[in-house]
Design a protein around this motif. Structure first.
Motif, PDB file in Angstrom:
ATOM      1  N   VAL A 163      92.695  39.223  92.679  1.00  0.00           N
ATOM      2  CA  VAL A 163      91.484  38.411  92.708  1.00  0.00           C
ATOM      3  C   VAL A 163      91.717  37.155  93.543  1.00  0.00           C
ATOM      4  CG1 VAL A 163      89.825  37.105  91.316  1.00  0.00           C
ATOM      5  CG2 VAL A 163      90.797  39.234  90.420  1.00  0.00           C
ATOM      6  N   GLU A 164      90.796  36.895  94.461  1.00  0.00           N
ATOM      7  CA  GLU A 164      90.808  35.654  95.230  1.00  0.00           C
ATOM      8  C   GLU A 164      89.663  34.780  94.712  1.00  0.00           C
ATOM      9  OE1 GLU A 164      90.221  34.006  99.794  1.00  0.00           O
ATOM     10  OE2 GLU A 164      89.661  36.060  99.326  1.00  0.00           O
ATOM     11  N   SER A 190      81.985  28.845  92.226  1.00  0.00           N
ATOM     12  CA  SER A 190      83.091  29.612  92.793  1.00  0.00           C
ATOM     13  C   SER A 190      82.766  31.099  92.731  1.00  0.00           C
ATOM     14  CB  SER A 190      84.398  29.317  92.051  1.00  0.00           C
ATOM     15  OG  SER A 190      84.305  29.729  90.705  1.00  0.00           O
ATOM     16  N   LEU A 191      83.475  31.846  93.566  1.00  0.00           N
ATOM     17  CA  LEU A 191      83.363  33.301  93.579  1.00  0.00           C
ATOM     18  C   LEU A 191      84.727  33.890  93.305  1.00  0.00           C
ATOM     19  CD1 LEU A 191      81.231  33.835  96.814  1.00  0.00           C
ATOM     20  CD2 LEU A 191      80.411  33.748  94.440  1.00  0.00           C
ATOM     21  N   CYS A 192      84.766  34.900  92.448  1.00  0.00           N
ATOM     22  CA  CYS A 192      85.969  35.712  92.256  1.00  0.00           C
ATOM     23  C   CYS A 192      85.747  36.964  93.086  1.00  0.00           C
ATOM     24  CB  CYS A 192      86.173  36.070  90.787  1.00  0.00           C
ATOM     25  SG  CYS A 192      86.681  34.684  89.775  1.00  0.00           S
ATOM     26  N   LYS A 193      86.628  37.167  94.061  1.00  0.00           N
ATOM     27  CA  LYS A 193      86.469  38.268  95.006  1.00  0.00           C
ATOM     28  C   LYS A 193      87.577  39.302  94.815  1.00  0.00           C
ATOM     29  CE  LYS A 193      84.322  35.663  98.721  1.00  0.00           C
ATOM     30  NZ  LYS A 193      83.371  36.679  99.104  1.00  0.00           N
ATOM     31  N   ALA A 236      88.531  43.154  96.516  1.00  0.00           N
ATOM     32  CA  ALA A 236      88.172  44.115  97.564  1.00  0.00           C
ATOM     33  C   ALA A 236      87.447  45.316  96.971  1.00  0.00           C
ATOM     34  CB  ALA A 236      89.427  44.574  98.307  1.00  0.00           C
ATOM     35  N   PRO A 287      81.710  43.969  93.706  1.00  0.00           N
ATOM     36  CA  PRO A 287      80.803  42.827  93.867  1.00  0.00           C
ATOM     37  C   PRO A 287      81.480  41.537  93.395  1.00  0.00           C
ATOM     38  CG  PRO A 287      79.753  44.620  92.635  1.00  0.00           C
ATOM     39  CD  PRO A 287      81.200  44.966  92.774  1.00  0.00           C
ATOM     40  N   ASP A 288      81.164  40.431  94.064  1.00  0.00           N
ATOM     41  CA  ASP A 288      81.718  39.137  93.662  1.00  0.00           C
ATOM     42  C   ASP A 288      81.216  38.743  92.283  1.00  0.00           C
ATOM     43  OD1 ASP A 288      82.892  38.987  96.169  1.00  0.00           O
ATOM     44  OD2 ASP A 288      81.421  37.569  96.972  1.00  0.00           O
ATOM     45  N   ARG A 340      80.295  35.410  90.254  1.00  0.00           N
ATOM     46  CA  ARG A 340      79.939  34.015  90.541  1.00  0.00           C
ATOM     47  C   ARG A 340      80.094  33.190  89.268  1.00  0.00           C
ATOM     48  NH1 ARG A 340      76.394  31.419  94.365  1.00  0.00           N
ATOM     49  NH2 ARG A 340      75.386  29.595  93.428  1.00  0.00           N
ATOM     50  N   ARG A 378      77.022  38.378  88.092  1.00  0.00           N
ATOM     51  CA  ARG A 378      77.380  39.346  89.138  1.00  0.00           C
ATOM     52  C   ARG A 378      76.080  39.937  89.671  1.00  0.00           C
ATOM     53  NH1 ARG A 378      81.107  42.879  86.700  1.00  0.00           N
ATOM     54  NH2 ARG A 378      79.347  43.740  85.603  1.00  0.00           N
ATOM     55  N   GLU A 379      75.927  39.881  90.981  1.00  0.00           N
ATOM     56  CA  GLU A 379      74.744  40.421  91.654  1.00  0.00           C
ATOM     57  C   GLU A 379      73.459  39.876  91.042  1.00  0.00           C
ATOM     58  OE1 GLU A 379      75.722  44.665  91.348  1.00  0.00           O
ATOM     59  OE2 GLU A 379      76.305  44.586  93.467  1.00  0.00           O
TER      60      GLU A 379
END
Length: 131
Positions: free
Chosen positions: A42-43, A59-62, A64, A67-68, A70, A92-93
Protein backbone atom coordinates in the motif's frame (compact mmCIF):
# COMPACT_ATOMS: atom_id res chain seq x y z
CA UNK A 1 -22.01 -6.80 7.08
CA UNK A 2 -21.08 -9.55 9.49
CA UNK A 3 -19.81 -7.63 12.54
CA UNK A 4 -21.22 -4.85 14.65
CA UNK A 5 -21.96 -1.52 13.02
CA UNK A 6 -20.18 0.20 15.95
CA UNK A 7 -16.93 -0.74 17.68
CA UNK A 8 -14.44 0.81 20.04
CA UNK A 9 -10.87 -0.23 19.27
CA UNK A 10 -7.89 0.60 21.48
CA UNK A 11 -4.26 0.23 20.47
CA UNK A 12 -1.38 0.86 22.86
CA UNK A 13 2.34 0.66 22.26
CA UNK A 14 5.61 1.74 23.86
CA UNK A 15 8.14 3.20 21.45
CA UNK A 16 11.83 3.91 21.97
CA UNK A 17 11.69 7.60 21.08
CA UNK A 18 11.02 10.61 23.30
CA UNK A 19 7.56 12.25 23.15
CA UNK A 20 8.65 15.19 20.92
CA UNK A 21 9.93 12.78 18.24
CA UNK A 22 6.80 10.64 18.52
CA UNK A 23 4.59 13.74 18.22
CA UNK A 24 6.47 14.80 15.08
CA UNK A 25 5.96 11.36 13.50
CA UNK A 26 2.28 11.37 14.54
CA UNK A 27 1.41 14.78 13.11
CA UNK A 28 3.69 15.13 10.07
CA UNK A 29 1.94 13.89 6.89
CA UNK A 30 5.24 12.92 5.23
CA UNK A 31 6.12 10.71 8.20
CA UNK A 32 2.60 9.21 8.35
CA UNK A 33 2.78 8.37 4.64
CA UNK A 34 5.70 6.09 5.54
CA UNK A 35 4.44 4.36 8.70
CA UNK A 36 0.64 4.37 8.26
CA UNK A 37 0.39 2.03 5.28
CA UNK A 38 -1.22 -1.22 6.46
CA UNK A 39 1.15 -3.32 4.33
CA UNK A 40 4.18 -2.86 2.05
CA UNK A 41 1.85 -3.21 -0.97
CA UNK A 42 0.00 0.00 0.00
CA UNK A 43 1.22 3.47 -0.93
CA UNK A 44 -0.25 6.39 1.05
CA UNK A 45 -0.44 9.69 -0.85
CA UNK A 46 -1.55 12.95 0.77
CA UNK A 47 -3.63 15.30 -1.40
CA UNK A 48 -4.22 17.86 1.37
CA UNK A 49 -2.55 18.26 4.75
CA UNK A 50 -3.44 20.92 7.31
CA UNK A 51 -2.61 19.50 10.75
CA UNK A 52 -4.17 22.04 13.10
CA UNK A 53 -7.53 22.34 14.92
CA UNK A 54 -10.09 22.91 12.19
CA UNK A 55 -7.64 21.64 9.57
CA UNK A 56 -8.39 18.92 7.03
CA UNK A 57 -6.38 16.15 5.46
CA UNK A 58 -7.17 13.97 2.48
CA UNK A 59 -5.11 10.91 1.63
CA UNK A 60 -5.37 7.96 -0.72
CA UNK A 61 -4.31 4.40 -0.01
CA UNK A 62 -3.21 2.99 -3.35
CA UNK A 63 -2.76 -0.68 -4.24
CA UNK A 64 -1.92 -1.75 -7.77
CA UNK A 65 -5.00 -3.10 -9.54
CA UNK A 66 -7.48 -2.01 -6.84
CA UNK A 67 -9.64 1.10 -6.39
CA UNK A 68 -8.10 3.76 -4.14
CA UNK A 69 -9.28 4.06 -0.55
CA UNK A 70 -9.87 7.73 0.36
CA UNK A 71 -9.41 8.97 3.91
CA UNK A 72 -10.70 12.40 4.94
CA UNK A 73 -9.56 13.65 8.34
CA UNK A 74 -10.84 16.66 10.26
CA UNK A 75 -8.58 17.72 13.14
CA UNK A 76 -10.84 18.57 16.09
CA UNK A 77 -8.34 19.16 18.90
CA UNK A 78 -4.57 19.18 19.17
CA UNK A 79 -2.55 19.44 22.36
CA UNK A 80 1.04 19.35 21.04
CA UNK A 81 3.09 16.50 22.45
CA UNK A 82 0.13 15.14 24.40
CA UNK A 83 -3.14 14.47 22.53
CA UNK A 84 -4.90 14.72 19.20
CA UNK A 85 -8.54 14.13 18.33
CA UNK A 86 -9.77 13.79 14.76
CA UNK A 87 -12.72 12.61 12.75
CA UNK A 88 -12.08 10.19 9.90
CA UNK A 89 -14.24 9.22 6.92
CA UNK A 90 -13.03 6.29 4.80
CA UNK A 91 -14.53 5.72 1.35
CA UNK A 92 -13.95 3.81 -1.88
CA UNK A 93 -15.30 4.87 -5.27
CA UNK A 94 -17.51 7.50 -3.61
CA UNK A 95 -19.09 5.01 -1.16
CA UNK A 96 -18.54 5.64 2.56
CA UNK A 97 -17.08 2.59 4.31
CA UNK A 98 -16.64 3.96 7.83
CA UNK A 99 -16.69 7.04 10.02
CA UNK A 100 -14.68 7.32 13.22
CA UNK A 101 -13.58 9.50 16.08
CA UNK A 102 -9.85 8.91 16.73
CA UNK A 103 -8.14 10.00 19.96
CA UNK A 104 -4.39 9.60 20.42
CA UNK A 105 -2.77 10.10 23.83
CA UNK A 106 1.02 10.32 24.13
CA UNK A 107 3.04 10.18 27.35
CA UNK A 108 6.65 9.80 28.45
CA UNK A 109 7.51 6.21 29.43
CA UNK A 110 11.03 5.86 30.76
CA UNK A 111 13.42 7.05 28.03
CA UNK A 112 10.72 6.54 25.40
CA UNK A 113 7.02 7.15 24.94
CA UNK A 114 3.69 5.41 25.23
CA UNK A 115 0.96 6.00 22.64
CA UNK A 116 -2.64 4.94 23.14
CA UNK A 117 -5.07 5.32 20.24
CA UNK A 118 -8.81 4.87 20.71
CA UNK A 119 -10.97 4.56 17.59
CA UNK A 120 -14.75 4.81 17.93
CA UNK A 121 -15.70 3.22 14.62
CA UNK A 122 -18.99 3.15 12.77
CA UNK A 123 -18.95 0.69 9.88
CA UNK A 124 -21.06 2.03 7.03
CA UNK A 125 -20.38 -0.71 4.51
CA UNK A 126 -18.28 -3.79 5.03
CA UNK A 127 -17.25 -4.85 8.52
CA UNK A 128 -14.43 -2.34 8.94
CA UNK A 129 -13.49 -3.61 12.41
CA UNK A 130 -12.42 -6.96 10.97
CA UNK A 131 -10.38 -5.21 8.28
Amino acid sequence: MTGSAFSTLTFERNVAVPPPALWQAWTDPAARAVWSAPSPAVEVVYLEADTRPGGREVSLCKVAGAPDIRCEIGWLAIEPGRRSVNSELVSREGRALSAALVTADLAAEGAGSRVRVTVQLSSLGDDMEAG
